[in-house]
Enzyme design. Structure first.
Site, PDB file in Angstrom:
ATOM      1  N   GLU A 117       0.698  -1.358  -0.025  1.00  0.00           N
ATOM      2  CA  GLU A 117       0.000   0.007   0.066  1.00  0.00           C
ATOM      3  C   GLU A 117       0.903   1.366  -0.018  1.00  0.00           C
ATOM      4  O   GLU A 117       1.623   1.319   0.921  1.00  0.00           O
ATOM      5  CB  GLU A 117      -0.838   0.063   1.122  1.00  0.00           C
ATOM      6  CG  GLU A 117      -1.806  -1.385   1.303  1.00  0.00           C
ATOM      7  CD  GLU A 117      -3.209  -0.819   2.025  1.00  0.00           C
ATOM      8  OE1 GLU A 117      -3.881   0.112   1.879  1.00  0.00           O
ATOM      9  OE2 GLU A 117      -3.631  -2.107   2.500  1.00  0.00           O
TER      10      GLU A 117
HETATM   11  C1  LIG Z   1      -6.162  -9.729   7.246  1.00  0.00           C
HETATM   12  C2  LIG Z   1      -5.165  -8.678   7.323  1.00  0.00           C
HETATM   13  C3  LIG Z   1      -5.051  -8.052   6.233  1.00  0.00           C
HETATM   14  C4  LIG Z   1      -3.898  -6.883   6.156  1.00  0.00           C
HETATM   15  N1  LIG Z   1      -3.678  -6.051   4.901  1.00  0.00           N
HETATM   16  C5  LIG Z   1      -2.871  -5.497   4.763  1.00  0.00           C
HETATM   17  C6  LIG Z   1      -2.245  -5.028   3.524  1.00  0.00           C
HETATM   18  O1  LIG Z   1      -3.013  -5.308   2.316  1.00  0.00           O
HETATM   19  N2  LIG Z   1      -0.978  -4.171   3.319  1.00  0.00           N
HETATM   20  C7  LIG Z   1      -0.343  -3.992   4.466  1.00  0.00           C
HETATM   21  O2  LIG Z   1       0.552  -3.193   4.194  1.00  0.00           O
HETATM   22  N3  LIG Z   1      -0.679  -4.565   5.725  1.00  0.00           N
HETATM   23  C8  LIG Z   1      -1.607  -5.266   5.786  1.00  0.00           C
HETATM   24  N4  LIG Z   1      -2.027  -5.870   7.081  1.00  0.00           N
HETATM   25  C9  LIG Z   1      -1.167  -5.427   8.162  1.00  0.00           C
HETATM   26  C10 LIG Z   1       0.257  -6.508   8.213  1.00  0.00           C
HETATM   27  O3  LIG Z   1       0.028  -7.674   7.929  1.00  0.00           O
HETATM   28  C11 LIG Z   1       1.115  -6.177   9.633  1.00  0.00           C
HETATM   29  O4  LIG Z   1       1.038  -4.690   9.910  1.00  0.00           O
HETATM   30  C12 LIG Z   1       2.244  -6.733   9.716  1.00  0.00           C
HETATM   31  O5  LIG Z   1       2.282  -7.843   9.121  1.00  0.00           O
HETATM   32  C13 LIG Z   1       2.603  -7.007  11.274  1.00  0.00           C
HETATM   33  O6  LIG Z   1       3.985  -7.438  11.486  1.00  0.00           O
HETATM   34  P1  LIG Z   1       4.355  -7.467  12.933  1.00  0.00           P
HETATM   35  O7  LIG Z   1       5.540  -7.989  12.901  1.00  0.00           O
HETATM   36  O8  LIG Z   1       4.165  -6.226  13.415  1.00  0.00           O
HETATM   37  O9  LIG Z   1       3.298  -8.359  13.668  1.00  0.00           O
HETATM   38  P2  LIG Z   1       3.212 -10.003  13.647  1.00  0.00           P
HETATM   39  O10 LIG Z   1       2.994 -10.363  12.005  1.00  0.00           O
HETATM   40  O11 LIG Z   1       1.778 -10.123  14.243  1.00  0.00           O
HETATM   41  O12 LIG Z   1       4.309 -10.553  14.267  1.00  0.00           O
HETATM   42  C14 LIG Z   1       4.169 -10.939  15.549  1.00  0.00           C
HETATM   43  C15 LIG Z   1       4.879 -12.418  15.941  1.00  0.00           C
HETATM   44  O13 LIG Z   1       4.702 -12.768  17.389  1.00  0.00           O
HETATM   45  C16 LIG Z   1       4.275 -14.176  17.183  1.00  0.00           C
HETATM   46  N5  LIG Z   1       3.799 -14.231  18.493  1.00  0.00           N
HETATM   47  C17 LIG Z   1       2.550 -13.827  19.379  1.00  0.00           C
HETATM   48  N6  LIG Z   1       2.506 -13.814  20.510  1.00  0.00           N
HETATM   49  C18 LIG Z   1       3.585 -14.543  20.743  1.00  0.00           C
HETATM   50  C19 LIG Z   1       4.215 -15.179  21.960  1.00  0.00           C
HETATM   51  N7  LIG Z   1       3.615 -15.250  22.903  1.00  0.00           N
HETATM   52  N8  LIG Z   1       5.424 -15.977  22.151  1.00  0.00           N
HETATM   53  C20 LIG Z   1       6.064 -15.801  20.761  1.00  0.00           C
HETATM   54  N9  LIG Z   1       5.726 -15.424  19.630  1.00  0.00           N
HETATM   55  C21 LIG Z   1       4.615 -14.741  19.829  1.00  0.00           C
HETATM   56  C22 LIG Z   1       3.100 -14.112  16.256  1.00  0.00           C
HETATM   57  O14 LIG Z   1       2.945 -15.542  15.880  1.00  0.00           O
HETATM   58  C23 LIG Z   1       3.866 -13.555  15.272  1.00  0.00           C
HETATM   59  O15 LIG Z   1       4.459 -14.050  14.180  1.00  0.00           O
HETATM   60  C24 LIG Z   1      -2.968  -6.926   7.236  1.00  0.00           C
HETATM   61  C25 LIG Z   1      -3.028  -7.657   8.187  1.00  0.00           C
HETATM   62  C26 LIG Z   1      -4.204  -8.669   8.304  1.00  0.00           C
HETATM   63  C27 LIG Z   1      -4.076  -9.521   9.533  1.00  0.00           C
END
Ligand SMILES: Cc1cc2nc3c(=O)[nH]c(=O)nc-3n(C[C@H](O)[C@H](O)[C@H](O)COP(=O)(O)OP(=O)(O)OC[C@H]3O[C@@H](n4cnc5c(N)ncnc54)[C@H](O)[C@@H]3O)c2cc1C
Length: 526
Positions: A117
């Site tokens: 995006e």
């Molecule tokens: C349905 C959906 C649609 C989306 N669409 C878009 C899009 O089109 N474009 C865009 O840019 N963004 C989009 N997003 C947002 C984007 O996916 C997220 O902002 C990004 O992937 C988040 O990454 P993160 O590392 O912050 O979190 P996460 O990907 O949540 O990573 C955190 C990790 O921690 C792990 N975890 C959780 N609890 C524990 C624990 N207690 N112990 C060990 N590990 C743990 C989880 O399993 C996960 O792997 C979308 C998200 C979703 C769900």
């Protein structure tokens, strides 16, 4: 680099020379007065010192909780800064977190993030070159231009294009007014307001069953992006949205067998060991490790997992979603301070559900200007936004319908068969003149019920100012935080998660390397 510096040290060079001389049988320089044994001992001592200093170069030990985009990005940044003594504990059996592919009826669909995006603007979205050039993931520019022709009535058929266009122009005009108002709020010291309040000030009332077209256009413009209604979302922090303002208005839909998650695997492969098939095999990445407790003190951290393993380190970087932080999955000992708890609980974890449905044949229009279509139900957000997927998945006969917020929660709690029946009923009323067959398959992701996510992405609600938001990212002693919800400008997005990993790692590096551990949050009125 450090080993190169060490090899260049005069004393090391001398010792090597002495060693070479002794091996070659030449007499050792009397000036240095070294016997071969003394030389060997010195070389050994220096070699040990060399290894010790290399180990020291690895710096402190850091545990990263979570192997999604932000955790992997943080690990990469730490490694680049020489902090390689890492352990990444991931609750699930895979990398990528909310970037997740799923095989549905023979095609690989994305149940999490789908789009890059913010493309084709003034600045480069850092995810775009990775997707489009480095990995060359199949992607398609989404075309919303034909929307005014594709708004379906509850009773079947589409609304008049000119009428919808007029309503759309009005909604866009109000949004532009909102952007101007938003810019004035901070300088005038006024409090934030919701997008809904701004609409009211502009005499725009898109809600209510009496105006289903206004309502679905409003839903499309706000809920479809933020997954929460304008009543909740902050005007000041969301309009205009930094993602589109900085990176451009275009969005590209990723549809590749490797999945959008390939970006995370690629970044991980830059510092974690991978096998020939590019699977990460590095022992520093530990899957199926659910962190349940983080104890921290001035001297270090102890992390406990549900399988009763204990990990000790100098620092921990928590990358789980704000939804997980709002749950009791991870206990912090001592409890997080009140300011931190407030910042975590005042922010919102929204829910956005992408439901894929497969049919034995197509009964919907396709082609240019037809990709997106809306259902103007008198019930706000009831199976409102549809996407036909012929270009990314030819002949798969798959539709994608998106629901959010309360509808998402409702649907997560009912059976897939019930959802399938509701969807077919909606389609039969939209395409009342067609013979709409039963769906053969359905995929309903349940991110909200999943204890490792508790929703899909963060949304900035009214009542949280910039100062409070920055507290989400602020470390608590040796506990550091990262994740899309901590991104300085781009919360909710893949690029936000990626950049937040870099920023949070930099905060940790500053403390570990330069002893600058005080984290300054600009004050409310700075
Ligand atoms: C349905 C959906 C649609 C989306 N669409 C878009 C899009 O089109 N474009 C865009 O840019 N963004 C989009 N997003 C947002 C984007 O996916 C997220 O902002 C990004 O992937 C988040 O990454 P993160 O590392 O912050 O979190 P996460 O990907 O949540 O990573 C955190 C990790 O921690 C792990 N975890 C959780 N609890 C524990 C624990 N207690 N112990 C060990 N590990 C743990 C989880 O399993 C996960 O792997 C979308 C998200 C979703 C769900």
């Amino acid at each position: 680099e450090l080993s190169a510096q060490l090899l260049d040290l005069p004393v090391y060079k001398q010792a090597c020379e002495a060693e070479r001389n002794s091996v070659s049988g030449r007499p050792v320089s009397t000036r240095r007065d070294m016997t071969p044994t003394a030389t060997t001992a010195l070389v050994l001592a220096l070699t040990l010192a060399h290894h010790a200093s290399l180990a020291a170069a690895a710096g402190p030990r850091v545990i990263i909780v979570g192997a999604g985009m932000s955790g992997i990005s943080a690990g990469k940044r730490l490694s680049e800064a020489g902090i390689t003594d890492l352990v990444i504990l991931e609750a699930t059996d895979h990398l990528g977190g909310r970037m997740r592919k799923h095989n549905f009826g023979g095609v690989s669909v994305e149940i999490g993030a789908n789009w890059v995006e913010g493309v084709n603007g003034g600045k480069m979205n850092p995810i775009w070159p990775l997707v489009n050039s480095t990995l060359k993931l199949r992607n398609f520019r989404s075309d919303f231009d034909g929307l005014a022709e594709n708004v379906y009535k509850e009773t079947g058929g589409v609304y008049d294009r000119a009428y919808v266009q007029k309503r759309l122009d009005r909604a866009n005009e109000v949004e532009e007014g909102g952007a101007k108002l938003s810019a004035k709020l901070r300088p005038s010291g006024q409090d934030d307001m919701s997008i809904l309040a701004m609409q009211r000030l502009n005499n725009h009332l898109p809600n209510g069953p009496a105006s289903p077209v206004d309502m679905i256009l409003d839903y499309f413009k706000h809920d479809y992006e933020f997954a929460e209604p304008p009543r909740v979302t902050s005007l000041q922090n969301v309009v205009p949205l930094a993602t589109f303002r900085d990176f451009g208005d275009d969005v590209y839909f990723v549809a590749d067998k490797r999945g959008y998650e390939a970006v995370v695997h690629h970044l991980a492969g830059q510092y974690l060991e991978a096998d020939k098939a590019r699977n990460i095999v590095d022992p520093r990445l530990q899957l199926n490790k659910v962190v349940r407790e983080i104890s921290y003190s001035g001297s270090g951290v102890t992390v406990r997992t549900e399988d009763d393993k204990v990990y000790k380190a100098d620092y921990v970087m928590v990358s789980t979603s704000v939804g997980v932080l709002q749950s009791d999955l991870i206990q912090f000992k001592p409890r997080l301070p009140a300011w931190k708890v407030l910042s975590i609980y005042q922010f919102d974890m929204a829910v956005y559900t992408k439901i894929f449905v497969k049919f034995p044949r197509k009964f919907w229009p396709e082609g240019k200007g037809r990709e997106f279509f809306l259902y103007a139900s008198s019930r706000r957000g009831y199976y409102g936004v549809w996407q036909e997927l012929e270009a990314p998945y030819p002949d798969a006969n798959v539709l994608l319908v998106t629901v959010t917020d309360e509808e998402s929660r409702r649907i997560e709690q009912q059976s897939d068969n019930q959802t399938k029946a509701e969807i077919v009923e909606v389609l039969r009323s939209m395409f009342s003149g067609e013979d709409v067959p039963d769906a053969t398959d359905i995929l309903v992701p349940r991110w909200w019920s999943d204890r490792f996510y508790r929703g899909t992405f963060s949304n900035w609600p009214i009542g949280v100012n910039r100062y409070e938001y920055d507290q989400l990212r602020a470390p608590v002693g040796r506990v550091y935080f990262t994740g899309e919800h901590t991104s300085e400008h781009y919360n909710g997005y893949v690029h936000g998660a990626y950049l937040s990993g870099i920023d949070s790692a930099d905060i940790l590096i500053k403390c570990a390397h330069k002893r600058m551990c005080k984290y300054h949050i600009p004050g409310k009125f700075d």
